[in-house]
Design an enzyme around this catalytic site. Sequence first.
Site, PDB file in Angstrom:
ATOM      1  CB  VAL A 168      -3.404  39.788  27.848  1.00  0.00           C
ATOM      2  CG1 VAL A 168      -3.322  41.082  28.504  1.00  0.00           C
ATOM      3  CG2 VAL A 168      -3.822  38.797  28.957  1.00  0.00           C
ATOM      4  CG  ASP A 169      -0.898  42.897  23.009  1.00  0.00           C
ATOM      5  OD1 ASP A 169      -1.329  43.941  23.398  1.00  0.00           O
ATOM      6  OD2 ASP A 169      -0.100  42.552  22.354  1.00  0.00           O
ATOM      7  CG  ASP A 170      -5.819  40.416  19.749  1.00  0.00           C
ATOM      8  OD1 ASP A 170      -6.396  41.166  18.872  1.00  0.00           O
ATOM      9  OD2 ASP A 170      -5.025  39.683  19.910  1.00  0.00           O
TER      10      ASP A 170
END
Length: 671
Positions: free
Chosen positions: A393-395
């Site tokens: 999710v972060d990437d």
Amino acid sequence: MASGAKVDFEPTGEPLAGGAAAVEEGLEDAIERGVSQLLSLQASEGYWVGELEADTTLESDYIFYLHVLGKADPDRIRKLANYIRQRQLSDGGWNIYPGGPSELNATVKAYLALRLAGDAPDSPGLELARLSIHALGGLEATNSYTRFYLALVGAVGWEMVPAVPPELMLLPDWFALNIYQMSSWTRAIVIPLAILYARKPRWSLPVRVDELFSDPSRKTRAFEWNRPLLSWRNFFLALDRASKLYERLPWKPFRRRALRQAREWLLEHLERSDGLGTIYPAMMNAVFALVALGHSPDDPLTAREIGHLARYEIEEDDTIRVQPCTSPVWDTAIAMVALEEAGLPADHPALVSAGRWLLEKQILGPGDWQRKNRDAEPGGWAFEFQNDFYPDVDDSAFVLMALGRVDYPDPVRMEQAVRRGLSWLLSMQNRDGGWGAFDRDNDGRFLTYVPFADHNAMIDPSTADVTARVVECLGRFGWPPSHAVIQRALAFLERDQCPDGSWYGRWGVNHVYGTGGVLRALEIVRLRAEENSQRAVAWLRAVQNPDGGFGESIASYYNAGLKAKGRSTPSQTAWGLIGLLAGSEHTDPNVRRAVAYLLGQQNPDGSWEEQEFTGTGFPCVFYLKYQLYRNYFPLYALARYRNLVLSAVPYQGLAFAPKDFEHPNGHRESR
């Protein structure tokens, strides 16, 4: 202002006469040099990637691994050992972050590695290391993974190792204890270990380490019961002992089927990736598991996986160090966002090239995340060059923010990719309103009491930093704070805020990272004036260092009293400045002091120096130094400040109204 120039301040925080002008004077030059420096680091293919530095457990494990495989080239071992020796502390131990105390597991692994490299146990360095190990509790106090590796070569008995039976593979998804209730990285580490636990290969090494036991009577003892007796910890210890009794049975009715499923899972996950999970421990365990299953080290499959891990070696100055993984997608997305904020034209060749590379890295195939998110279409991005089973999710949020501001020559392709990425991101929202990293609703906290959960990362629950990144991403694409998705996220962030106003940083060190990220998200969705935002700004002002910078030691993960205390660093100062800019005015004296710190610390070539580790793998267990954090985050922060001073509006890029995503695959609009 020339690089290294010093700006002094009144006790109120205001610059002394002429100081404010000095801050403004060098700002454009600093941004230009930062842009030039970052552009010079771009690969010809379009991506950025900086070295990932970790502690010496990687080099120590690598020496062990090469000996087990029979590939212990003397020159290679010597260079790895040189690197380990250079990092021994004065008390004889090794730490897991710069400035930290000696840590038992790192010291035991270093001791074994140096013994394998030829150091005598009575050599001064190892004598001191042994004393340090005894002072830290001895070999019997090591964690489960250290014990597991030692058991593989007969250095400790299997009774000291927590049971990791392959029968875990047979447990259905609805069962509370199954492999998909574990975090993705734990799954990738543990399934090869389950194969090894079942096979119990009888490998041997030319040395033993019995002298590392502080109390020889504990050589056959596993983990101690907790008090009170009725606890999750004791429940899992009882299950562990039952598993070991099962292990002694001459006939194990489910073993063959379980091993077959573990093997099939392993072989499947070795494809479409640069190694299992594309992270060091899982990749090493996978090679060990292949050998235990009968593949020789020279078998084409095993050799390919050995080659993936060998690419993490960095040889320099008669040493070899090893990276835990690589971060090209992460580095590329953040570099692009920094350059975009700095005013690089949206159609600049560097941004177009990077955008093209990221579009090619979008994952459109299946992955583990689908076990809890069955209806969503793929569309995320991973951290590494190729790790298709594990988009995160972060990437993905950072990539979408970067791509959304590129004037790409094929707008249809760009729009399709962004739309698909946003749909995937929305589908990953947890039931509590937040987002974790790799899986949805991976939050069974009872699993943290499993004996092999002592790496402190057994689950992947919602975190403030990842949730903030998604909120910022959605806000950049035009989503209002009134939308139900963002409302649920904001409710999670409100619950997760610390009483002092800060937010915990799961993937960066630590509260300065978490707080700066959340404040930026709140600004993007136009909530900077809210009470929780202003409490966070007040906290940042209170913890700013006298030199104008921000710093936070990794020790804050162990001791809340050390929160936001530490020597100022460029990356953490950038995070603090981003937070201040998000929640206060650019004329705030605290803002000017942080800007002055970054300007004064910049090198003539546009870079910044940073020795500290400011990235987090597993809190209290494993930390990282991202070599590019010290450059692209300060550049972004300074450019953000400049844009606010000038009331500049950067190129806005794509926008997708929430109505476009009312019913995307996997997006649970009402929960």
